[in-house]
Design a protein around this motif. Structure first.
Motif, PDB file in Angstrom:
ATOM      1  N   VAL A 122      -8.831  -1.356  10.538  1.00 45.48           N
ATOM      2  CA  VAL A 122      -7.951  -0.876   9.466  1.00 45.48           C
ATOM      3  C   VAL A 122      -7.592   0.572   9.782  1.00 45.48           C
ATOM      4  O   VAL A 122      -8.294   1.243  10.545  1.00 45.48           O
ATOM      5  N   GLU A 123      -6.480   1.015   9.211  1.00 45.87           N
ATOM      6  CA  GLU A 123      -6.040   2.396   9.473  1.00 45.87           C
ATOM      7  C   GLU A 123      -5.818   3.092   8.135  1.00 45.87           C
ATOM      8  O   GLU A 123      -5.221   2.510   7.234  1.00 45.87           O
ATOM      9  N   ALA A 124      -6.319   4.328   8.034  1.00 43.42           N
ATOM     10  CA  ALA A 124      -6.219   5.024   6.745  1.00 43.42           C
ATOM     11  C   ALA A 124      -5.724   6.441   6.951  1.00 43.42           C
ATOM     12  O   ALA A 124      -5.882   7.019   8.026  1.00 43.42           O
ATOM     13  N   GLN A 125      -5.106   6.984   5.909  1.00 40.34           N
ATOM     14  CA  GLN A 125      -4.745   8.405   5.955  1.00 40.34           C
ATOM     15  C   GLN A 125      -4.598   8.963   4.554  1.00 40.34           C
ATOM     16  O   GLN A 125      -4.268   8.230   3.616  1.00 40.34           O
ATOM     17  N   ILE A 126      -4.870  10.266   4.460  1.00 41.25           N
ATOM     18  CA  ILE A 126      -4.663  10.942   3.182  1.00 41.25           C
ATOM     19  C   ILE A 126      -3.181  11.181   3.052  1.00 41.25           C
ATOM     20  O   ILE A 126      -2.537  11.681   3.974  1.00 41.25           O
ATOM     21  N   SER A 127      -2.633  10.769   1.910  1.00 41.86           N
ATOM     22  CA  SER A 127      -1.195  10.946   1.719  1.00 41.86           C
ATOM     23  C   SER A 127      -0.996  12.265   0.980  1.00 41.86           C
ATOM     24  O   SER A 127      -1.399  12.405  -0.172  1.00 41.86           O
ATOM     25  N   GLY A 128      -0.444  13.250   1.692  1.00 49.49           N
ATOM     26  CA  GLY A 128      -0.381  14.644   1.236  1.00 49.49           C
ATOM     27  C   GLY A 128       0.170  14.827  -0.169  1.00 49.49           C
ATOM     28  O   GLY A 128      -0.392  15.563  -0.975  1.00 49.49           O
ATOM     29  N   ALA A 129       1.229  14.098  -0.489  1.00 44.32           N
ATOM     30  CA  ALA A 129       1.927  14.336  -1.753  1.00 44.32           C
ATOM     31  C   ALA A 129       1.039  14.055  -2.951  1.00 44.32           C
ATOM     32  O   ALA A 129       1.035  14.801  -3.930  1.00 44.32           O
ATOM     33  N   THR A 130       0.248  12.999  -2.894  1.00 38.65           N
ATOM     34  CA  THR A 130      -0.495  12.554  -4.081  1.00 38.65           C
ATOM     35  C   THR A 130      -1.989  12.791  -3.956  1.00 38.65           C
ATOM     36  O   THR A 130      -2.723  12.603  -4.916  1.00 38.65           O
ATOM     37  N   ASP A 131      -2.467  13.149  -2.761  1.00 40.55           N
ATOM     38  CA  ASP A 131      -3.887  13.207  -2.444  1.00 40.55           C
ATOM     39  C   ASP A 131      -4.525  11.816  -2.518  1.00 40.55           C
ATOM     40  O   ASP A 131      -5.739  11.666  -2.484  1.00 40.55           O
ATOM     41  N   GLY A 132      -3.689  10.795  -2.672  1.00 34.91           N
ATOM     42  CA  GLY A 132      -4.210   9.429  -2.577  1.00 34.91           C
ATOM     43  C   GLY A 132      -4.534   9.128  -1.120  1.00 34.91           C
ATOM     44  O   GLY A 132      -4.146   9.867  -0.211  1.00 34.91           O
ATOM     45  N   ILE A 133      -5.257   8.065  -0.908  1.00 37.58           N
ATOM     46  CA  ILE A 133      -5.598   7.643   0.463  1.00 37.58           C
ATOM     47  C   ILE A 133      -5.025   6.247   0.672  1.00 37.58           C
ATOM     48  O   ILE A 133      -5.255   5.339  -0.141  1.00 37.58           O
TER      49      ILE A 133
END
Ligand code: PYC
Length: 321
Positions: A122-133
């Protein structure tokens, strides 16, 4: 007196559902792949799983995440998920918790991070705009659509068996309100569905059990699209909208032609927390889901397993007199 076994952990919660990441103190696992290591953990070191997630150090809601080496050069780490009942295939909320933990420890390089789980990468990243992952999950698909189950309480229900990294039975005509105040009735019908699945010998194509029950209903918040109650092996319900369950739901929506690729589906949990989710079509059929949610660190510390403590490996059958 001999020294206690020490296990270093970081705890977090993802949209209400807890994850305990093991940082140090795990036994060395045999095997080349993460799938091999998971099999070794289950066969030879089950005491470790139960010590980390069962009472008195944990509880049946908690999911453990053991970081292990990955032989896949594209992956930063391997990870094995488990709960009070045994190992999980993948865990969506757990992956969000692992990424938040790696960031907290200063061990997350900028950009996407790939993790090898026993059921795929699986691939994950922190999404800058929302701080969601965001987590791009393993391929998810409907295994059997329109299954009829005769429950032992006299009800008949229908649903789809789908894979989202774990095996799910997704059901809409269960007849219950998806509300926290209705928890006893939700647990009752989910258990009856589990018994019926076992009695009828229903499993996934890859022989994984259908051990999660997902009861679906309308969203409470008009900004969202659906609400779910996910009953997990071990008997606890997922406080988050369940990442693998939401992935299985996306596979069903695609199969039924009710959600287009890239369109966002907002799935509410029983406590009202939300995952955003969307998919691309998988070339082999089914969907490649992405889920997005938030996680927070709640604790950091060391579990101590004293040699004289009868419950050092958890309150498990062998410790109960
Ligand atoms: O988020 O995939 C998930 C999950 C599985 C079991 C508990 N949470």
């Amino acid at each position: 007196m001999s020294k206690p076994v020490a296990i270093t952990i970081v705890d977090s919660h993802t949209e209400g559902e807890p994850t305990r990441v093991v940082i140090a103190g795990a036994p060395a696992l045999a095997g080349r792949t993460v799938q091999d290591m998971a099999a070794d953990l289950a066969a030879h070191h089950d005491w470790f799983r139960s010590a980390v997630v069962c009472e008195p150090r944990g509880n049946e809601v908690l999911v453990g995440a053991l970081l292990v080496p990955s032989t896949d050069p594209t992956c930063a780490t391997g990870v094995i998920y488990f709960n009070s009942a045994g190992l999980l295939g993948m865990c969506g909320h757990g992956t969000i918790g692992v990424v938040r933990t790696l960031a907290h420890l200063g061990q997350l390089a900028p950009g996407p991070v790939r993790l090898e789980t026993p059921v795929g990468v699986v691939e994950a990243q922190i999404s800058g705009a929302t701080d969601g992952i965001e987590v791009a999950n393993v391929r998810s698909f409907v295994h059997r659509a329109g299954v009829t189950l005769q429950l032992d309480d006299g009800r008949t229900v229908h649903g789809d068996i789908a894979w989202g990294g774990n095996g799910f039975f997704l059901c809409e005509d269960h007849g219950e309100a998806i509300e926290l105040r209705n928890l006893p009735a939700l647990n009752h019908v989910a258990c009856a569905i589990q018994r019926a699945l076992e009695r009828d010998g229903l499993s996934m194509v890859n022989s994984y059990p259908v051990d999660h029950v997902e009861l679906l209903g309308p969203a409470r918040d008009p900004a969202n699209h659906g609400r779910s109650f996910v009953y997990c092996p071990g008997g606890a319900y997922d406080r988050s909208p369940c990442g693998t369950g939401t992935s299985a739901k996306l596979a069903c929506l695609e199969a039924h032609g009710t959600l287009a690729p890239g369109e966002v589906w907002r799935q509410e949990s029983l406590i009202g927390s939300v995952f955003d989710a969307w998919y691309a079509r998988a070339p082999q059929g089914g969907v490649l889901p992405t889920i997005r949610g938030r996680a927070w660190i709640t604790a950091q510390g060391t579990l101590l397993l004293h040699p004289t403590d009868p419950y050092r490996h958890g309150i498990v059958p062998s410790a109960v007199r």
